[in-house]
Design an enzyme around this catalytic site. Structure first.
Site, PDB file in Angstrom:
ATOM      1  N   LYS A 171       6.905  30.347  21.285  1.00 43.05           N
ATOM      2  CA  LYS A 171       5.254  30.128  21.520  1.00 43.05           C
ATOM      3  C   LYS A 171       4.797  29.914  19.996  1.00 43.05           C
ATOM      4  CE  LYS A 171       1.175  29.345  23.145  1.00 43.05           C
ATOM      5  NZ  LYS A 171       0.286  30.341  23.859  1.00 43.05           N
ATOM      6  N   LYS A 241       9.669   4.973   0.500  1.00 48.25           N
ATOM      7  CA  LYS A 241       8.993   3.817  -0.057  1.00 48.25           C
ATOM      8  C   LYS A 241       7.449   3.842   0.862  1.00 48.25           C
ATOM      9  CE  LYS A 241       9.458   0.257   2.013  1.00 48.25           C
ATOM     10  NZ  LYS A 241       8.898  -0.457   3.373  1.00 48.25           N
TER      11      LYS A 241
END
Length: 311
Positions: A171, A241
């Protein structure tokens, strides 16, 4: 089966109601008695304390806000569950809790012959009401099988994760990832809007992209979990990039890009390792190194999970 339910708040009230709809006899308690009105009208019995709930139930579910609340309900010497649960009974903690706390509680209950499970849920109030909930279960697997038909009345995706505490770990992975993604979304959307594009237009566009069409965690199955980064699906140098351009756009528009800059630093370090032509996810190996763990799941096991979802 006689069911006890403690905590009738935003989530708990719906889960308790679904247990009633499934035909279970219910004993309920909340710090606000008025929270139980609809359940009592539907046939549930009110109990004045967690202890009284435990005494009148075969299995008790608790949906509470914080670890300290769970500890108080479980261990209070006069009114707690521990003083009312006898050997052969069970306790499911439905809260988002600390694995350390649930393991401590488990040891105490186990000494009394009581099965305890951490069983946090995911699906929000709508899921709690409709029954479309995931429950991640930690505890003894054989004991859990005994109670699974009851748990199935609460949610449609009850999954046994492992020993006590494992459900809570799952969880926390899920929730923390969600909020980190939420923070990243805020960052990139403010960048996009300040760069001149309407937010609705951006949202409509990006949700049709590769990331938008895919379930958040499914992407881990391609490279990260199996640990395969060659040949690349999308090379690190190209991803570097792209993130560089995003950071530049944020700088041009005076938008803080904390997470994007952190991501760029990770990618740059990975580039300096000589990984430019490997898959862009190879940068995730840096975190494995820092954490001191190696993650490598057999591809066949991942395929089995994904194929099962398609059925």
């Amino acid at each position: 089966m006689k069911i006890g339910f403690i905590g009738l708040g935003t989530m708990g009230r719906h889960m308790a109601a679904n247990l009633q709809k499934a035909g279970h006899e219910l004993v309920v308690h909340d710090v606000r008695r008025e929270a139980a009105e609809s359940h009592v009208k539907a046939g549930a019995r009110w109990a004045d304390s967690p202890r009284a709930v435990a005494e009148g139930s075969d299995v008790v579910f608790a949906s509470l806000p914080e670890p300290k609340d769970v500890e108080a309900v479980a261990l209070d010497e006069k009114t707690g569950l521990l003083s009312g649960l006898t050997a052969g009974k069970a306790f499911f903690d439905l809260s988002t809790n600390s694995p350390t706390v649930v393991r401590k509680l488990h040891a105490v209950f186990k000494a009394r012959g009581v099965d305890m499970f951490d069983a946090p849920v995911s699906g929000g109030p709508k899921g709690a009401e409709s029954g479309r909930l995931a429950l991640w279960i930690g505890g003894d697997e054989d004991a859990f099988k005994k109670y699974k038909p009851v748990v199935d009345a609460i949610g449609d995706q009850a999954y046994y994760v492992g020993p006590i505490g494992a459900g809570s770990v799952a969880k926390l992975v899920h929730n923390c990832a969600g909020y980190m993604v939420q923070t990243a979304m805020a960052e990139v959307f403010t960048m996009g809007v300040k760069a001149g594009v309407d937010p609705l237009t951006i949202w409509k566009a990006v949700r049709q992209g590769a990331g938008g069409r895919r379930r958040t965690f499914d992407g881990l199955a391609d490279q990260f979990l199996p640990g395969t980064f060659d040949p690349p699906w999308f090379a690190l140098r190209l991803a570097h990039k792209d993130v560089s351009l995003a950071v530049q756009l944020g700088r041009e528009n005076k938008v803080p890009m904390r997470l994007a800059n952190m991501t760029l630093e990770e990618m740059t370090e990975a580039m300096n390792r000589g990984w430019a032509d490997r898959d862009s996810r190879v940068a995730m190996l840096l975190q494995e190194e820092r954490a001191g763990v190696e993650i490598k799941v057999p591809a066949a096991a991942l395929k089995e999970v994904l194929d099962k979802d398609k059925k």
